[in-house]
Scaffold this active site. Structure first.
Site, PDB file in Angstrom:
ATOM      1  N   LYS B 197      17.172  17.233  19.725  1.00 21.32           N
ATOM      2  CA  LYS B 197      15.866  17.902  19.693  1.00 21.32           C
ATOM      3  C   LYS B 197      15.097  17.433  18.473  1.00 21.32           C
ATOM      4  O   LYS B 197      15.566  17.543  17.348  1.00 21.32           O
ATOM      5  CB  LYS B 197      16.000  19.419  19.627  1.00 21.32           C
ATOM      6  CG  LYS B 197      14.632  20.100  19.732  1.00 21.32           C
ATOM      7  CD  LYS B 197      14.604  21.554  19.333  1.00 21.32           C
ATOM      8  CE  LYS B 197      14.255  21.770  17.885  1.00 21.32           C
ATOM      9  NZ  LYS B 197      12.914  21.321  17.454  1.00 21.32           N
ATOM     10  N   GLU B 253      17.852  28.451   5.848  1.00 11.59           N
ATOM     11  CA  GLU B 253      17.663  29.649   6.675  1.00 11.59           C
ATOM     12  C   GLU B 253      18.093  29.375   8.128  1.00 11.59           C
ATOM     13  O   GLU B 253      18.873  30.126   8.721  1.00 11.59           O
ATOM     14  CB  GLU B 253      16.173  29.995   6.588  1.00 11.59           C
ATOM     15  CG  GLU B 253      15.733  31.190   7.341  1.00 11.59           C
ATOM     16  CD  GLU B 253      14.182  31.193   7.424  1.00 11.59           C
ATOM     17  OE1 GLU B 253      13.536  30.377   6.707  1.00 11.59           O
ATOM     18  OE2 GLU B 253      13.657  31.983   8.227  1.00 11.59           O
ATOM     19  N   CYS B 307      14.409  17.133   1.062  1.00 10.22           N
ATOM     20  CA  CYS B 307      15.422  18.140   0.780  1.00 10.22           C
ATOM     21  C   CYS B 307      16.050  17.881  -0.593  1.00 10.22           C
ATOM     22  O   CYS B 307      16.572  18.773  -1.223  1.00 10.22           O
ATOM     23  CB  CYS B 307      16.484  18.148   1.860  1.00 10.22           C
ATOM     24  SG  CYS B 307      17.044  16.503   2.261  1.00 10.22           S
ATOM     25  N   GLU B 404      13.080  26.756  -2.681  1.00 10.52           N
ATOM     26  CA  GLU B 404      12.655  25.420  -2.289  1.00 10.52           C
ATOM     27  C   GLU B 404      11.201  25.478  -1.843  1.00 10.52           C
ATOM     28  O   GLU B 404      10.872  26.150  -0.879  1.00 10.52           O
ATOM     29  CB  GLU B 404      13.551  24.930  -1.136  1.00 10.52           C
ATOM     30  CG  GLU B 404      13.303  23.483  -0.783  1.00 10.52           C
ATOM     31  CD  GLU B 404      14.244  22.963   0.287  1.00 10.52           C
ATOM     32  OE1 GLU B 404      14.613  23.735   1.203  1.00 10.52           O
ATOM     33  OE2 GLU B 404      14.622  21.771   0.223  1.00 10.52           O
TER      34      GLU B 404
END
Lengths: 534, 505
Positions: B197, B253, B307, B404
């Site tokens: 995906k 998350e 990241c 972040e």
């Protein structure tokens, strides 16, 4: 000289035709053609690369020999000369080593190159060999006498796959970090050894070049390669492709020449860090001695064999007969892996001999360019004479000659497929490497007996066992002293799998990850730390 | 990761209005293009303008079911994919790399259009790394060796490295093509089949690559690519009973949700590459010019949407003022603008949601007492541009020092001793990356050993190679991507033990 070569090798029209001749049933276009040179000399199309020349390849350029000497190269199917090639000896080796040294100097383009880029160059070389594979197969078939189609489907594929395989390894040659005792950080670097001399044989000229160049270049070495004097052409063509692929000058140097001059100069050279040799056990000893006398260069050897092929009574008979036949007759018997001692369990011995003889009689000898040909000539008159002499010894020592035994044809160096039964272990044909189309079939009764007899040899290259019994298969594969054991198959070689000899069949391994180790020096770097933590 | 070859960037064919003619905006299942079962589509937006580029078919659960069936069929025993020589799997990956290299200009334009990153970066950083990653894993295909093992007793023991099976892969929008390559490379080299995906913000280049996958000859069903949303398509993959493994790159998350979904479904293997709040430690003996430039690059590269962004810059007290001054100066010089302009260093954020979230973090930073030294506002009245922003006098407990931000916002903190900075650097739930700038070999080793992070750069930042593993400690993830380690995450090890009559060494 070059014009003649070009006319001989102008295959762009004819080679696809050769392939068609096999692939289209009923079409036998080349029946009656006596040799490639005859059938092709009329056309004059150029080779796919313009750069090829039958000279000495140093620093990505073609050179004449320092001495000015040349030597002839022959078509073994006819005994006719193909062309002359520049003959390297000691002075040329010196030049090549200097070029390789420069290419290997700290800070050089080759040393500064990303490992992944080395891999990309090797992959490119594989692509170029693939592009020119029909041309190369034709040249190899002409120079070596092996059937064109076998050359195209076995030798060329093996060459391409080997180069691609090692291309992928270039940036995967990992050192390790090591949990050393004390306040230290220790890590290893796998560095190239340096300048590697490589001396290769005439039975698989191009493929042996790939076996040598693949790991050496993936690991970052520079190379001085001597092809066999019988078969220098495809290797030199490979030099042209090395340049086309974009390898820096001096990384690969190719010197056609003879063993006692050029080969010996490589083996004893003080500026060569490693020598890899594939050939006879006799010459292998000389190489190791030369290394000992000179600079203790690293030596890897891939030498002769007298390989046992053990057939149990429970084996699939059709499979075993065919595989044993191919195991010894493939490439006109000119394989270091040839299964030249067939041990057959007593209950099936007569049947096995009968079927093997029948199969050998059906083996088609002929022109290498004929798609129906299974077996071409031996490489040279010298080899032909040697094989015939050993056949005579078999007859005089009392083995039963079941078929073959003679030279074949009026010209060229052909030997009939020959089968001996009732061979005993003490006969010369059961002990010496014949390197020709001669099958020895012996009888055995027990597992313990055949293990002992199979191992009773100076050699230890390969072995095979045919059985459906998993316990027998495991017992034999554990017990035989051989670098490769095939179970219910033969000559199942692949670039991923290491290959090499126990005992006097060699030192070290080629192919697979093992093959890379032979081209690396491990450097242990230890650094004092203030305080270690796990 | 720094663009060095701006001069080599080819001239754009279409300025910033790319004519998308070569791809289909549908689901790629079984090497065929299909509409979503629901008939639904969603718009993908050009972040430089906020305008819709096109509408793309939107996969949800029923489409995931179809894709998993296709992948399962491609993975059945005896299938072309399972029967294929490993070296041929490698050759297919090589050919995919070649095809991407051939179409590099087009893919780079498409990536910039859909993602907003400067075209020069797409062309010089993203695409070459995609090609290298696929080539690297191509080489592994026939080198991923099991072992034979000297087991006790009269046995012969060996291992086979088998593919896990059908792998779900969910990738983010910050490096759409590169993340796709990181996922495809090891999974295909080891012989798995894939249901991927792609992020709803950036589906276009992945769909173009789908075409190339078909072109180079991967068998049907080996790679299936579904554009769609996380809560529908993503959740369906994570909870699917017939997906054997799931690899996710994205926020921490969502990483929690993925791991939970695995636990509540079939215990599929999970690898996660999640967020970070990576410390970048500048010691007073470092080369100042290099440290300033690298720290700037570490945070602002890709509009801060990395990241591994070096978002906590710890500077030793005696050079702090100078470092801050130089960093602000560098940041003010950062060229923000049209990503198709070759001079542009800094493009827009990915979407309105991120844009607002980042501006909100900047407000919080000001309210909590950090000193905003430059930037701080939207940089354009259309699109999602944000001014490169620097905060000084940041304290560890402030929100901008803990969360972040995923945007162009740099936090600079002061420290005195090595012990102190190590403790502060590790005081985070994250552990993705870290860096140290110093000339002192002992300090470099002390910090690199002590930092709780999956990657430590010494005197450099954002240095990636397909050869070097990457992944997180703690809540930054599970498992490693790239390098040989990356293959572990796509492999089941099978131990085969055979009774033998008599063992010998």
């Amino acid at each position: 000289m070059l014009n003649k070569l070009e006319s001989l090798f102008s295959i762009q029209r004819s080679a696809p035709y050769l392939t068609q001749a096999l692939l289209l049933p009923g079409r036998r276009g080349l029946q009656g053609a006596h040799s490639l040179s005859q059938s092709l000399s009329a056309s004059l199309s150029p080779s796919p690369t313009k750069f090829f020349s039958p000279q000495i390849f140093i620093d990505n350029e073609w050179h004449d020999s320092v001495s000015g000497k040349v030597f002839p190269v022959y078509d073994p199917a006819t005994g006719e000369q193909i062309c002359e090639v520049q003959e390297a000896d000691k002075a040329d080796v010196d030049k090549a080593v200097q070029a390789a040294r420069r290419a290997f100097a700290l800070g050089s383009p080759w040393r500064r190159m990303d490992a992944s880029e080395r891999g990309r160059l090797l992959a490119k070389l594989a692509d170029l060999v693939e592009r020119d594979s029909v041309y190369l197969a034709t040249m190899e078939s002409l120079d070596c006498g092996k059937p064109f189609l076998t050359t195209l489907f076995v030798d060329l594929q093996g060459t391409i796959k080997t180069l691609r395989y090692f291309a992928g390894y270039a940036d995967k040659i990992h050192g390790t970090t090591i949990p050393m005792d004390g306040e230290y950080l220790t890590f290893t670097r796998h560095e190239p050894i340096g300048v590697c001399g490589q001396i290769i044989p005439w039975n698989f000229p191009l493929m042996m070049a790939a076996w040598k160049l693949g790991p050496a270049l993936a690991a970052g070495n520079a190379v001085v390669l001597k092809p066999a004097e019988q078969t220098p052409l495809t290797c030199l063509y490979l030099g042209a492709l090395v340049r086309e692929a974009g390898f820096p000058p001096g990384v690969v140097n190719i010197l056609p020449g003879f063993g006692p001059t050029a080969g010996s100069a490589i083996a004893s050279h003080m500026g060569i860090d490693k020598v890899a040799f594939t050939g006879s056990t006799e010459v292998g000893k000389l190489i190791q001695e030369a290394a000992g006398r000179s600079n203790l260069k690293r030596v890897t050897l891939e030498l002769g064999g007298k390989n046992p092929n053990i057939i149990f009574a429970d084996a699939d008979m059709d499979l075993a007969v065919e595989q044993a036949h191919q195991g010894v007759f493939f490439n006109a018997g000119q394989c270091c892996t040839a299964g030249s001692r067939i041990f057959v369990e007593e209950p099936i011995y007569e049947e096995f001999v009968r079927r093997s003889v029948e199969r050998a009689k059906r083996r088609v000898l002929g022109s290498p360019s004929d798609p129906t040909t299974e077996q071409g000539p031996q490489i040279s008159q010298e080899q032909q004479a040697r094989v015939l002499e050993l056949i005579q010894s078999g007859i005089s020592e009392g083995a039963t000659l079941e078929c073959g035994g003679k030279a074949h044809g009026l010209k060229g160096f052909y030997v009939e497929p020959t089968v001996f039964s009732n061979v005993t272990d003490d006969m010369r044909i059961a002990k010496e490497e014949i390197f020709g189309p001669v099958q020895q079939i012996m009888k055995f009764k027990t597992l313990e007996e055949v293990i002992e007899r199979a191992n009773d040899t100076d050699y230890g290259l390969a072995a095979a066992v045919f059985t459906n019994d998993i316990n027998k298969a495991m017992a034999i594969s554990t017990a035989v002293q051989a670098g490769t054991v095939w179970i219910n198959c033969y000559n199942a070689l692949s670039t991923q799998c290491p290959f090499g000899g126990y005992k006097m069949s060699g030192n070290g391994r080629e192919l697979g990850e093992c093959g890379l180790k032979e081209y690396s020096e491990v450097k242990t770097i230890t650094m004092r730390l203030l305080a270690k933590n796990s | 990761m720094r663009p060095k070859l701006i001069v080599a960037v080819p001239t754009l064919r279409t300025s910033c209005h790319l004519h998308i003619i070569l791809i289909v905006f549908q689901l790629f299942i079984n090497n065929q293009w299909q509409d979503a079962q629901s008939g639904k589509t969603f718009p993908t937006i050009n972040p430089s303008t906020g305008e819709v580029i096109c509408h793309v078919a939107e996969a949800d659960k029923t489409d995931v079911d179809r894709a998993v069936k296709a992948a399962r069929a491609a993975f059945r025993l005896g299938s072309p994919w399972r029967r294929m020589d490993a070296s041929d799997r490698g050759l297919l990956l090589t050919r995919l790399a070649d095809a991407i290299e051939r179409d590099a200009g087009y893919l780079a334009e498409l990536e910039t259009l859909d993602n907003g990153k400067p075209y020069a970066i797409s062309y010089c950083v993203d695409i070459p790394n995609v090609v290298k990653c696929l080539r690297y894993y191509a080489g592994w295909a026939d080198k991923w060796e099991g072992k034979t093992i000297p087991i006790d007793g009269d046995y012969f023991c060996y291992t086979r490295h088998e593919p896990i099976g059908v792998c779900g892969q969910i990738i983010p929008w910050n490096f759409p093509l590169l993340m796709q390559a990181w996922k495809l490379g090891p999974a295909l080299a080891t012989g798995n089949t894939i249901v991927m995906k792609v992020a709803e913000q950036t589906p276009l280049t992945a769909l173009y690559v789908a075409n190339l996958i078909k072109e180079v000859g991967f068998p049907e069903g080996v790679v299936n690519i579904l554009p769609g949303m996380g809560p529908s398509a993503g959740a369906a993959i994570a909870a699917h009973m017939d997906v054997d493994k799931l690899a996710f790159t994205g926020s921490t998350e969502v990483g929690h949700l993925i791991q939970q979904a695995s636990g509540s479904s079939n215990l599929k293997k999970v690898t996660l590459e999640l967020g970070g709040k990576s410390p970048n430690i500048i010691l007073s003996d470092a080369n100042m010019e290099e440290a300033v430039e690298q720290a700037h690059f570490a945070l602002f590269f890709n509009q801060g949407q990395c990241c591994c962004a070096g978002s906590r810059t710890y500077v030793q007290a005696d050079i702090y003022d100078e470092f801050v001054e130089r960093s602000v100066e560098r940041t003010k010089n950062r060229v923000t603008g049209d990503p198709f302009d070759l001079k542009t260093e800094h493009g827009p954020q990915i979407d309105d949601e991120q844009f607002k979230k980042i501006l909100n973090y900047i407000d919080i930073g000001k309210k909590e007492g950090a000193k905003m030294l430059c930037g701080g506002k939207a940089a354009s009245d259309k699109g999602y541009f944000i001014q490169p922003t620097v905060f000084g006098d940041v304290h560890d407990q402030m929100t901008i020092a803990r969360e972040e931000i995923f945007g162009p916002v740099m936090q600079i903190m002061k420290f005195k001793t090595l012990e102190e900075v190590l403790e502060r650097a590790n005081d985070t739930k994250y552990g993705l990356a870290a860096a140290v700038f110093t000339k002192d070999i002992d300090k470099a080793h002390y910090l690199s050993s002590g930092l709780r992070a999956g990657t430590v750069w010494i005197n450099c930042y954002d240095v990636f190679g397909a050869q070097a593993p990457f992944g997180g400690f703690k809540a930054s993830g599970n498992g490693r991507e790239l390098g040989e380690y990356g293959l572990d995450n796509y492999t089941e090890v099978k131990t085969v033990t055979i009774k033998v009559p008599q063992k010998n060494s």
